[in-house]
Design a protein around this motif. Sequence first.
Motif, PDB file in Angstrom:
ATOM      1  N   TYR A 145       0.831  -1.200   0.000  1.00  0.00           N
ATOM      2  CA  TYR A 145       0.000   0.000   0.000  1.00  0.00           C
ATOM      3  C   TYR A 145       0.866   1.250   0.000  1.00  0.00           C
ATOM      4  N   ALA A 146       1.961   1.239   0.776  1.00  0.00           N
ATOM      5  CA  ALA A 146       2.845   2.398   0.821  1.00  0.00           C
ATOM      6  C   ALA A 146       3.435   2.679  -0.558  1.00  0.00           C
ATOM      7  N   GLN A 147       3.809   1.638  -1.287  1.00  0.00           N
ATOM      8  CA  GLN A 147       4.332   1.835  -2.642  1.00  0.00           C
ATOM      9  C   GLN A 147       3.251   2.380  -3.578  1.00  0.00           C
ATOM     10  N   VAL A 148       2.056   1.789  -3.501  1.00  0.00           N
ATOM     11  CA  VAL A 148       0.967   2.239  -4.375  1.00  0.00           C
ATOM     12  C   VAL A 148       0.588   3.683  -4.065  1.00  0.00           C
ATOM     13  N   PHE A 149       0.476   4.006  -2.779  1.00  0.00           N
ATOM     14  CA  PHE A 149       0.124   5.364  -2.385  1.00  0.00           C
ATOM     15  C   PHE A 149       1.170   6.370  -2.861  1.00  0.00           C
ATOM     16  N   THR A 150       2.449   6.037  -2.638  1.00  0.00           N
ATOM     17  CA  THR A 150       3.531   6.939  -3.050  1.00  0.00           C
ATOM     18  C   THR A 150       3.548   7.130  -4.555  1.00  0.00           C
ATOM     19  N   MET A 151       3.404   6.041  -5.286  1.00  0.00           N
ATOM     20  CA  MET A 151       3.481   6.135  -6.743  1.00  0.00           C
ATOM     21  C   MET A 151       2.251   6.801  -7.331  1.00  0.00           C
ATOM     22  N   VAL A 207      10.217  -2.386  -5.992  1.00  0.00           N
ATOM     23  CA  VAL A 207      11.185  -1.547  -5.277  1.00  0.00           C
ATOM     24  C   VAL A 207      10.820  -0.075  -5.426  1.00  0.00           C
ATOM     25  N   ALA A 208       9.539   0.201  -5.550  1.00  0.00           N
ATOM     26  CA  ALA A 208       9.090   1.583  -5.666  1.00  0.00           C
ATOM     27  C   ALA A 208       9.268   2.304  -4.331  1.00  0.00           C
ATOM     28  N   PRO A 209       9.367   3.626  -4.364  1.00  0.00           N
ATOM     29  CA  PRO A 209       9.483   4.379  -3.105  1.00  0.00           C
ATOM     30  C   PRO A 209       8.256   4.186  -2.238  1.00  0.00           C
ATOM     31  N   MET A 210       8.436   4.289  -0.907  1.00  0.00           N
ATOM     32  CA  MET A 210       7.358   4.019   0.044  1.00  0.00           C
ATOM     33  C   MET A 210       7.163   5.158   1.039  1.00  0.00           C
ATOM     34  N   SER A 211       7.831   6.291   0.827  1.00  0.00           N
ATOM     35  CA  SER A 211       7.822   7.361   1.831  1.00  0.00           C
ATOM     36  C   SER A 211       6.824   8.467   1.517  1.00  0.00           C
ATOM     37  N   GLY A 212       5.902   8.240   0.585  1.00  0.00           N
ATOM     38  CA  GLY A 212       4.960   9.278   0.185  1.00  0.00           C
ATOM     39  C   GLY A 212       5.516  10.109  -0.948  1.00  0.00           C
ATOM     40  N   TRP A 213       4.623  10.717  -1.734  1.00  0.00           N
ATOM     41  CA  TRP A 213       5.089  11.487  -2.896  1.00  0.00           C
ATOM     42  C   TRP A 213       5.834  12.743  -2.489  1.00  0.00           C
ATOM     43  N   ILE A 242      17.124   0.777  -2.399  1.00  0.00           N
ATOM     44  CA  ILE A 242      17.157   1.780  -3.470  1.00  0.00           C
ATOM     45  C   ILE A 242      15.795   2.428  -3.708  1.00  0.00           C
ATOM     46  N   ASN A 243      14.776   2.082  -2.909  1.00  0.00           N
ATOM     47  CA  ASN A 243      13.428   2.602  -3.173  1.00  0.00           C
ATOM     48  C   ASN A 243      13.403   4.112  -3.217  1.00  0.00           C
ATOM     49  N   SER A 244      13.914   4.753  -2.176  1.00  0.00           N
ATOM     50  CA  SER A 244      13.899   6.215  -2.129  1.00  0.00           C
ATOM     51  C   SER A 244      14.853   6.808  -3.150  1.00  0.00           C
ATOM     52  N   ASP A 245      15.979   6.119  -3.421  1.00  0.00           N
ATOM     53  CA  ASP A 245      16.924   6.622  -4.432  1.00  0.00           C
ATOM     54  C   ASP A 245      16.262   6.692  -5.797  1.00  0.00           C
ATOM     55  N   ILE A 246      15.412   5.717  -6.096  1.00  0.00           N
ATOM     56  CA  ILE A 246      14.711   5.729  -7.381  1.00  0.00           C
ATOM     57  C   ILE A 246      13.837   6.972  -7.489  1.00  0.00           C
ATOM     58  N   TRP A 247      13.147   7.328  -6.409  1.00  0.00           N
ATOM     59  CA  TRP A 247      12.318   8.535  -6.435  1.00  0.00           C
ATOM     60  C   TRP A 247      13.190   9.768  -6.628  1.00  0.00           C
ATOM     61  N   LEU A 248      14.251   9.887  -5.831  1.00  0.00           N
ATOM     62  CA  LEU A 248      15.068  11.091  -5.853  1.00  0.00           C
ATOM     63  C   LEU A 248      15.735  11.298  -7.207  1.00  0.00           C
ATOM     64  N   LEU A 249      16.313  10.254  -7.763  1.00  0.00           N
ATOM     65  CA  LEU A 249      17.006  10.402  -9.038  1.00  0.00           C
ATOM     66  C   LEU A 249      16.022  10.442 -10.206  1.00  0.00           C
ATOM     67  N   GLY A 250      14.965   9.628 -10.119  1.00  0.00           N
ATOM     68  CA  GLY A 250      13.978   9.639 -11.195  1.00  0.00           C
ATOM     69  C   GLY A 250      13.253  10.963 -11.295  1.00  0.00           C
ATOM     70  N   ILE A 251      12.877  11.521 -10.155  1.00  0.00           N
ATOM     71  CA  ILE A 251      12.179  12.806 -10.178  1.00  0.00           C
ATOM     72  C   ILE A 251      13.112  13.914 -10.630  1.00  0.00           C
ATOM     73  N   THR A 252      14.388  13.858 -10.223  1.00  0.00           N
ATOM     74  CA  THR A 252      15.341  14.852 -10.711  1.00  0.00           C
ATOM     75  C   THR A 252      15.446  14.781 -12.223  1.00  0.00           C
ATOM     76  N   PHE A 253      15.464  13.567 -12.758  1.00  0.00           N
ATOM     77  CA  PHE A 253      15.506  13.354 -14.203  1.00  0.00           C
ATOM     78  C   PHE A 253      14.290  14.000 -14.866  1.00  0.00           C
ATOM     79  N   VAL A 254      13.112  13.776 -14.300  1.00  0.00           N
ATOM     80  CA  VAL A 254      11.883  14.344 -14.853  1.00  0.00           C
ATOM     81  C   VAL A 254      11.883  15.867 -14.715  1.00  0.00           C
ATOM     82  N   GLU A 255      12.404  16.376 -13.597  1.00  0.00           N
ATOM     83  CA  GLU A 255      12.415  17.819 -13.391  1.00  0.00           C
ATOM     84  C   GLU A 255      13.312  18.532 -14.393  1.00  0.00           C
TER      85      GLU A 255
END
Length: 844
Positions: A85-91, A150-156, A171-184
């Motif tokens: 649920y944490a992964q689904v909610f965050t994603m 391995v999706a992030p689980m800490s909320g969007w 690597i869950n949070s790393d994926i968010w941090l680097l992936g979002i930086t890429f998108v930004e």
Amino acid sequence: MTTAPTPAPSAPEDGLSPLERHKALDAIWTSGRGLQQLSAVNHTTLGIRIMLTACFFFFVGGLLAMLIRAQLSTPDTAFLDAPAYAQVFTMHGTVMMFLFAIPLLEGIAMYLLPKMLGTRDLAFPRLTAYGYWCYLFGGLTLLAALVLGVAPMSGWFMYTPLSSDVYSPGINSDIWLLGITFVEISAVSIGVELTVTILRMRAPGMSLARMPIFAWYMLVTALMIVVGFPPLIAGSLMLEAERAFGLPFFDPTRGGDPLLWQHLFWIFGHPEVYIIFLPAAGMLATLVPTFSRRPLVAYKAVVAAVLAMGVISFLIWAHHMFTVGMPKLALDFFAVSSSAVVLPTAIQIFALIATMAMGKVVRSVPMLYVMGFFIVFVNGGLTGVMVAVVPFNFQVHDTAFVTAHLHYVLIGSLVFGSLAGLYYWLPHLTGRMSVHSLSIPAFWLIFLGFNGTFLLMHLTGLLGMPRRVHSYFWDDGWATLNLISSVGGFIQAMGFGLVALDVILTRRHGPRFRRDPWKAGTLEWATPTPAPSYAFGALPNIETRADKLEPSVLGPQLAAGDGYLARPRGWMETMVVDTVSGKADHIAILPQRTYMPLIQGLVTFAGILCLLFKAYLLAAGIALLLAALFILAAQGAGLGRDHGPLPAGRGLSLPPHPEVRNSLPTWGLRVTLLANGAMFASLGFGVLYLRLTAPGWPPPPEAMAMRGPGVALAALAAVLLIAVAAGLSRATIRANDKGEPKGRWMLFTAGALAVATALVFWLPASGHLPDPRVHALGATLNGLAAYVFVHAAIGLAILASNAFRSAGGWTSPRRGTDFLLTRMWLDYTAATAAISVGLAALVV
């Protein structure tokens, strides 16, 4: 509708028939077929591509929302366990906010703005293409993480310390941090693109006061993206540095502060609400006058309100943080600012209502969604005023009430506004009209399903249900409300399914039309539909406000060559005008289609993957490869010889952009440096915030230990950078302007810059700065040094590009833009170096 006098058509200057002109221009501007589409840089192709990609991500985000509603439909549901649920909610939040909302609106603007402004493309087509590939690859990275578990689980919102390596290993949070930086990176690049396009690329005669209202909305939105997104990029890089290297920016035990992340996130996050609202409101302000059969009421007041909203949106970020323990003065300031934003919002809403009241409203599906927008968004605004009141905010903070408010504001503006725009501009995209057999029931399913989902969530929140919980008990009293909300969510999903089906059937079976089916007054309807790759056979001359035109009359005249730049010259060209007056200034020569943006995007993606899997040396090598690719892409840009003024039509001759100083590249770099400055200001804010408010300051003596004359070396590097910018780079410009040999000045500049870059690199590498892992003091000082080093290294890459282009004959006394751009970059680098030394002196 008030219209301008229509000039009598004149004979085309080139003697071409409309069909011959179309074939000649299409051969120059086309994106090709098959795999050649991967090389597309045309704004029409890329705009549609981004919109379709955003819709795909919307489909994914919608599926995740259905999983959330299925989990919460009844108490003690075992549909999803807590980690899943944490992964689904965050994603869900990540996909909707970062991969759907902003890209969709940018794609709409990319498609529409050149046509509305009477130009043929955006200012930097290859930058647009590179931004798209970054967006696509970054988004797919996040989705792949979800599929692999391995999706992030800490909320969007990735609040620290929950997202730190201590509480979120792996690597869950790393994926968010680097992936979002890429998108930004994509979002900021398109923001730069849109800003320069609106300010400089308009039809001759279209002053700022004559721009269509949608262009004003998108200008403010683009500037907000340019200024608002870099703080999140800075925060993401700082958090990733903490997770990867142990730099304690957010660790309170070592002088950091987790609240710094919240500040950096919401400096981005709250303006993002208005970044989403403004384009949707701009679409409504365009189509409401069309269906009301009169121009927009209070045009100037609406423009002022949009500008005011853009400014105020950056003053209210901390109303998301009322419960963190801020001083009362800060609470009062952000509460008042949060209430003040209601005023410019109300001006825009009342202007639309007045336009409908003073006109004769034509019933249509777009206007049906306008009514839905008014109902949903105004209700969301009312709850926004409620949460701006500090005592009430304390009661509903982190409850489902806030979730309901967020969706009322965002869905009310984004979805209803975008669907109104979809049905308004769908004929422009497809060349066919919708028969509306599905669009009306789709609206009612979406409207009723939306309110069924989120209206009752206000009550759920007032009854105490927290956000982000994956289960609850029967005794909590929320079961009935949650079940109704879940049923409403699925009804809403059915409505979106009907919209998708309606679009597909319209594309295949909708009736065709000639031109301007709505009797609109804006220029995009003067193009053929679907629009050709070059948009206009000739560029128009605008003598009145650009929402009071007659596209059905003007379109055939432009196709016949009655305008500017009607004669194909063999290259992609369009007009650049004075920023304020709209007077024709020069001709922009745009780059042809190329696979280079795709290659650059793939290399950037490879670098992100290396960072994700801790292959830092390989990532450094890929960074060098990427720099080489950008240098290679710069070769051949512009013109290989001097041309002088070129005939532009209607007896006007204008110089090409490489032969003028105030050209599109200089404006592009100015706006890029504005974004860069916002990121540097975020880093400086972090340094001062930690020094003034974080626990553990002043640091212990061992945390301040430095080897050697670190302060003196930093000051020397800053002085050397200032000398490079103020002296050597300007000497190169003077030599080029006089036609004198400039090679020695370029060599001196490169040598001095290389020494300064080495000094900046040597400071942290040799331990002249405090250990960055012991205390936040060392982390911030090393962060400042890293920032200056990267910019100095980029300066060396720019100098290398200058050398190659000069050797290839791409510069001359007339064509000196390269050296001007170099000077601007080095000026910025020197300024940030000096400020960094000053910040270091303040905190040490």
